[in-house]
Write a protein that holds these residues in place. Structure first.
Motif, PDB file in Angstrom:
ATOM      1  N   TRP A  54       0.840  -1.209   0.000  1.00 53.44           N
ATOM      2  CA  TRP A  54       0.000   0.000   0.000  1.00 53.44           C
ATOM      3  C   TRP A  54       0.868   1.248   0.000  1.00 53.44           C
ATOM      4  CZ3 TRP A  54      -0.508   4.216   3.193  1.00 53.44           C
ATOM      5  CH2 TRP A  54      -1.573   5.077   2.889  1.00 53.44           C
ATOM      6  N   ARG A  81       3.817   1.588  -1.131  1.00 52.02           N
ATOM      7  CA  ARG A  81       4.465   1.726  -2.439  1.00 52.02           C
ATOM      8  C   ARG A  81       3.515   2.265  -3.499  1.00 52.02           C
ATOM      9  NH1 ARG A  81       7.346  -3.228  -5.857  1.00 52.02           N
ATOM     10  NH2 ARG A  81       8.066  -1.947  -7.611  1.00 52.02           N
ATOM     11  N   ASN A  82       2.266   1.891  -3.443  1.00 51.38           N
ATOM     12  CA  ASN A  82       1.340   2.185  -4.534  1.00 51.38           C
ATOM     13  C   ASN A  82       0.417   3.380  -4.296  1.00 51.38           C
ATOM     14  OD1 ASN A  82       2.206  -0.043  -6.140  1.00 51.38           O
ATOM     15  ND2 ASN A  82       1.006  -1.412  -4.839  1.00 51.38           N
ATOM     16  N   TYR A  83       0.255   3.781  -3.041  1.00 49.08           N
ATOM     17  CA  TYR A  83      -0.704   4.854  -2.759  1.00 49.08           C
ATOM     18  C   TYR A  83      -0.190   6.200  -3.260  1.00 49.08           C
ATOM     19  CZ  TYR A  83      -3.953   7.942  -0.356  1.00 49.08           C
ATOM     20  OH  TYR A  83      -4.903   8.900  -0.080  1.00 49.08           O
TER      21      TYR A  83
END
Length: 354
Positions: A205, A207-209
């Protein structure tokens, strides 16, 4: 104002300071030497708390607004890659090599020289020069303490290596310590609850948010997992996995707001080390910014942290040198950059109206 003489004084003072180790929280000897020069050689009325020094220009008037000039006296520790003695000021052509020459010695000595020129002038504002300690570690005995003993400040000019371009926004910093919880068990059997797997879900999360509110000057909030630690031995399911998140905030969010968003989305336990180091921003229309623009300077947003993060009033970061040289081996500043800084600082401040 004799720029050549002021530059030579600045170079002499900088060389003196380079040769006195002054890593964060160990600035006493450098502060002693600087105070002596400021008082005995320059005739400045200097006050001190710990390793912080400050001077208030004559004619202080509570009815006027107050401008703070700030630079820091401490340095990071030298890396092992230096090819020169980091504590020996070496002049080669236009360059002065030595630890702290670029960050933040050049700004420090340039602001001291400009303060000397302005301290007796009838300015439409109060002028204070503050040399702070512990900047490199955001220590509580540096600028944070200094602001409790200084008069009320309306705006600050913070000397940091920006190529004498005005940084009108700066990213903040928040560090989160995160603990994922599971249950210990034998790795050979189908038992236990692996905390590493819970941590990996949360790290994915992180890394991607993407935080929705971006800044025209600072871009998006940057969030990075930087440290991870778990397990005691190969055949034991780990009951805990700890990891660290480094967050560089923009001015669209407070650190508290970012913390709440992270807590709402992670299953792990989240603790903030501090909310102190906020993102900063000064309005493009502020007289200090407009004065810099009138002198051909170009405003920008800075990704690096400074004592601005502790200031709860408008501040602009601007100084000689280049941030890419900071904290590197064979750090250097150019004498011509110091000369330019003295001239530009003086032109910005001599007829500034706040």
């Amino acid at each position: 104002m004799n720029v050549e003489n002021l530059t030579q004084d600045a170079v002499n003072l900088l060389c003196k300071l380079i040769e006195i180790p002054s890593t964060s929280r160990e600035e006493k000897e450098a502060a002693d030497a600087l105070a002596e020069v400021m008082q005995k050689d320059y005739g400045l009325k200097t006050e001190r708390e710990g390793n912080n020094l400050w001077c208030i220009a004559d004619g202080y008037d509570e009815a006027k607004k107050t401008l703070l000039l700030n630079a820091h006296i401490d340095t990071v520790k030298p890396t092992s890659l230096w090819t020169r003695d980091p504590y020996k000021a070496t002049i080669e052509g236009d360059c002065i090599y030595g630890l702290g020459s670029n960050d933040d010695g050049a700004s420090l000595v340039s602001l001291v020289e400009v303060f000397r020129c302005l301290k007796d002038k009838e300015l439409p504002y109060n002028l204070i020069l503050a040399i702070s300690a512990e900047e490199e570690v955001s220590g509580k005995n540096g600028m944070e303490h200094l602001l409790t003993v200084l008069p009320k400040i309306d705006v600050a000019l913070v000397g940091e290596p920006t190529g004498m371009q005005p940084a009108i926004a700066e990213k903040g910093l928040m560090v989160l310590d995160v603990t994922a919880h599971g249950k210990a068990g034998h790795a050979a059997r189908n038992e236990g609850d692996n905390a590493i797997y819970h941590a990996l879900d949360d790290i994915a999360w992180v890394r991607n948010y993407r935080f929705p509110k971006e800044s025209g000057l600072l871009g998006p909030v940057k969030m990075t997992a930087t440290i991870i630690n778990a397990g005691t031995q190969h055949n034991v399911i780990p009951s805990e996995c700890q990891f660290t998140i480094d967050i560089r905030s923009n001015e669209q969010y407070s650190n508290e707001e970012i913390y709440e968003i992270v807590c709402q989305n992670l299953k792990s336990e989240v603790k903030a080390r501090s909310f102190r180091l906020s993102s900063s921003r000064i309005d493009m229309g502020h007289p200090l910014v407009q004065k810099a623009i009138s002198l051909g300077r170009t405003p920008f947003g800075s990704p690096t942290l400074s004592d601005q993060a502790l200031m709860r009033f408008p501040s602009m970061k601007m100084g000689p040198g280049n941030s890419s040289r900071s904290h590197t081996a064979d750090e250097f500043i150019k004498i011509s950059e110091i000369s330019e800084a003295i001239q530009l600082y003086y032109e910005m401040l001599k007829d500034l109206f706040l």
